[in-house]
Design an enzyme around this catalytic site. Structure first.
Site, short mmCIF file in Angstrom:
data_model
loop_
_atom_site.label_atom_id
_atom_site.label_comp_id
_atom_site.label_asym_id
_atom_site.label_seq_id
_atom_site.Cartn_x
_atom_site.Cartn_y
_atom_site.Cartn_z
N SER A 46 0.93 -1.16 -0.10
CA SER A 46 0.10 0.05 0.09
C SER A 46 0.77 1.25 0.01
O SER A 46 0.34 2.20 -0.47
CB SER A 46 -0.66 -0.01 1.19
OG SER A 46 -0.25 -0.32 2.46
N LYS A 112 4.44 -11.41 3.72
CA LYS A 112 2.91 -12.07 3.26
C LYS A 112 2.67 -12.05 1.69
O LYS A 112 3.51 -11.19 1.12
CB LYS A 112 1.87 -10.77 3.66
CG LYS A 112 0.69 -11.05 3.44
CD LYS A 112 -0.52 -10.02 4.31
CE LYS A 112 -0.36 -8.53 3.85
NZ LYS A 112 -0.90 -8.21 2.39
N GLU A 181 -9.52 -9.29 3.40
CA GLU A 181 -9.79 -8.01 3.17
C GLU A 181 -10.84 -7.81 2.28
O GLU A 181 -11.24 -8.64 1.44
CB GLU A 181 -8.62 -7.31 2.27
CG GLU A 181 -8.82 -5.84 1.69
CD GLU A 181 -7.31 -5.51 1.17
OE1 GLU A 181 -7.43 -4.15 0.67
OE2 GLU A 181 -6.32 -6.01 0.90
#
Length: 255
Positions: A46, A112, A181
């Site tokens: 992000s 991740k 998510e």
């Protein structure tokens, strides 16, 4: 504690104290978050949007990630430092392991990656190399171009079945936790109740999962140009910066 021990401690939190996680992209933020008692710091891709100005995460490279992971790691946080493997860096198990090691060399304690069944062999290879792995299911930002936008997941029985199958594939491959998510609340709740590893939610309802992760700029209000509808800002740093900078400009320009 080592990264492996920290990851195991978080896995052991399943059904217990909820996990509080935030993103971090730089040294001062990492220090401040760690002083606040955060359990997990995600150096997320992000950063492409909120730190580098890209339109989405598909522009983030491994070198971008290594740069920001190193900055966070220099804070020597007690929280687990979890780093995203960016897009195109885990096409096969050998490449996934090699790039996970590069992130660990930069200071990450775990990695991740996004996806379920088709990522299980890569997860297994990374965990067998001694690096803890967190899964990521639901809306997958690295596939935003393929899917034509950001869409809620788990709306239909078929979507829930796919999430469940993906989660079990990741669990059998060795993940210590799974980020969910933008999964609809009912589906996220069912997964949380039935999976043996912690679920860490974002956009799944505030108390649905075993923990929550938020983008730090959403939390502190430092990126006002886009705030997700599920975000709950606790501060307005953008206003403070504008006010301080305007006061500085006025002071400097005074005759």
């Amino acid at each position: 504690m080592t990264g492996v021990e920290k990851a195991q401690a978080l896995r052991d939190r399943k059904g217990g104290a909820r996990i509080a996680a935030l993103t971090a992209y730089d040294y001062p933020t990492a220090r401040l978050l760690d002083e606040s008692g955060i359990d997990l710091m995600l150096v997320g891709d992000s950063l492409g949007m909120v730190a580098l100005g890209f339109p989405d995460t598909t522009h983030v490279t491994l070198e971008h990630m290594r740069h920001h992971v190193a900055a966070v790691a220099r804070a020597e946080p007690t929280a687990l430092v979890l780093a995203d493997l960016p897009i195109h860096t885990y096409p096969d198990p050998d490449t996934a392991v090699a790039n996970a090691r590069l992130l660990v060399e930069a200071g990450a304690e775990a990695v991740k990656l996004e996806g379920g069944i088709r990522q299980a062999d890569k997860v297994r290879a990374i965990t067998e190399a001694g690096i803890p792995v967190c899964g990521h299911l639901g809306m997958l930002p690295q596939r935003v171009l393929e899917e034509g936008g950001y869409h809620k997941k788990g709306r239909t029985p078929e979507q829930l079945d796919a999430l469940r199958e993906g989660a079990w594939a990741l669990i059998e491959a060795g993940v210590f936790a799974i980020v969910l998510e933008s999964v609809v609340q009912e589906a996220a709740g069912e997964l949380t109740a039935t999976l043996p590893v912690p679920t860490i939610g974002i956009g799944c309802g505030e108390t649905t999962c075993d923990g929550e992760v938020a983008v730090v700029t959403d939390l502190i209000g430092s990126f006002p140009w886009f705030v997700p509808p599920f975000a709950r800002p606790e501060a307005d740093v953008a206003h403070s910066i504008r006010t301080a900078a305007a006061a500085y400009v006025q002071r400097v320009r005074q005759p």
